[in-house]
Design an enzyme around this catalytic site. Sequence first.
Site, mmCIF file in Angstrom:
data_model
loop_
_atom_site.group_PDB
_atom_site.id
_atom_site.type_symbol
_atom_site.label_atom_id
_atom_site.label_comp_id
_atom_site.label_asym_id
_atom_site.label_seq_id
_atom_site.Cartn_x
_atom_site.Cartn_y
_atom_site.Cartn_z
ATOM 1 C CG ASP A 34 51.045 47.837 39.996
ATOM 2 O OD1 ASP A 34 51.089 46.979 38.614
ATOM 3 O OD2 ASP A 34 49.340 48.582 40.097
ATOM 4 C CG ASP A 69 42.972 48.008 34.317
ATOM 5 O OD1 ASP A 69 43.565 48.528 32.586
ATOM 6 O OD2 ASP A 69 44.571 48.048 34.910
ATOM 7 C CB ALA A 102 44.742 41.304 38.985
ATOM 8 N N GLY A 108 40.087 60.545 28.596
ATOM 9 C CA GLY A 108 41.250 61.436 29.357
ATOM 10 C C GLY A 108 39.779 61.794 30.284
#
Length: 313
Positions: A15, A251, A44, A221
């Site tokens: 990232d 994630d 990951a 959210g």
Amino acid sequence: MYDYDLLVVGSANADLVIGVERRPAAGETVLGSDLSVHPGGKGANQAAAAARLGARTALLARVGDDAHGRLLLDAQRAAGVDPAGVLVGGAPTGVALITVDPSGDNSIVVSPGANGRLTPEDVRAAGDLLRASRVVSAQLEIPLETVVEAVRNLAPGSRFVLNPSPPRPLPQELLKACDPLIVNEHEAKVILGSAEAGDTPESWARDLLALGPRSVVVTLGGEGALVASADGVARVPSVKVDAVDTTGAGDAFTAALAWRLGAGASLAEAAAYAARVGAVAVTRRGAQESYPTAAEVDALEGGVRLEQGGVSD
């Protein structure tokens, strides 16, 4: 019977993150913060989040033979993930370009790199790993045919969880295996077709169930989540927090939910726990660096006062 609580079949990216006052419009240039590089990728991230919570976790992914690949492998080991299924080589490590605004919202562009070379043959070669896993979780930052092959190689009695991100139409074989299919509003509408989607999360969930998944979770959210199965539809409230960075929070939610389902929790119970995990994650910067331990989640559940915000993807 199972060596692993969770096997994640998915992506691993570096990232590259820049903070911005606002995201640029078309043709516009804005100045940002210094570039920072973090381990990421939806696969990951999920593996690291589950391992941090205490799940016995493995990752099946592909990275390049480069500095970014070594960063990702080191991060998985540090989180407690078994990286035996991580393949090296074939293309440069995938990269995600991320801008984060002052509210914590992010925009992401992904260059798949080695993720695009994780093949159905790789999945078949990892058959022992799949057969040793109670729950298998996947996303769509790897080839769709690779995800389908993972479903075809599930161990009898194991559970398959899918977050279809980035979203696309899904084959019936894949939809029928999902237990649950985890989507946000955008993903739900892509899978359903915007013209066919209703106006409420309840209608999205029911319409998605009609496509074949055994259960569906819609993340909302700051409004929490909605869970749906043959037993009915229920809302799961959010945990109010002061959001700093939502990168990777979805994630963390998926990983926590998958792990708790494998441990025997009901769908609503697992989603409520996952909401608390995601809530802690958005109060910290970064993706994998933000993921909490089980003790930190328990502290939040025990009444640690947090302010406003919610969990996002």
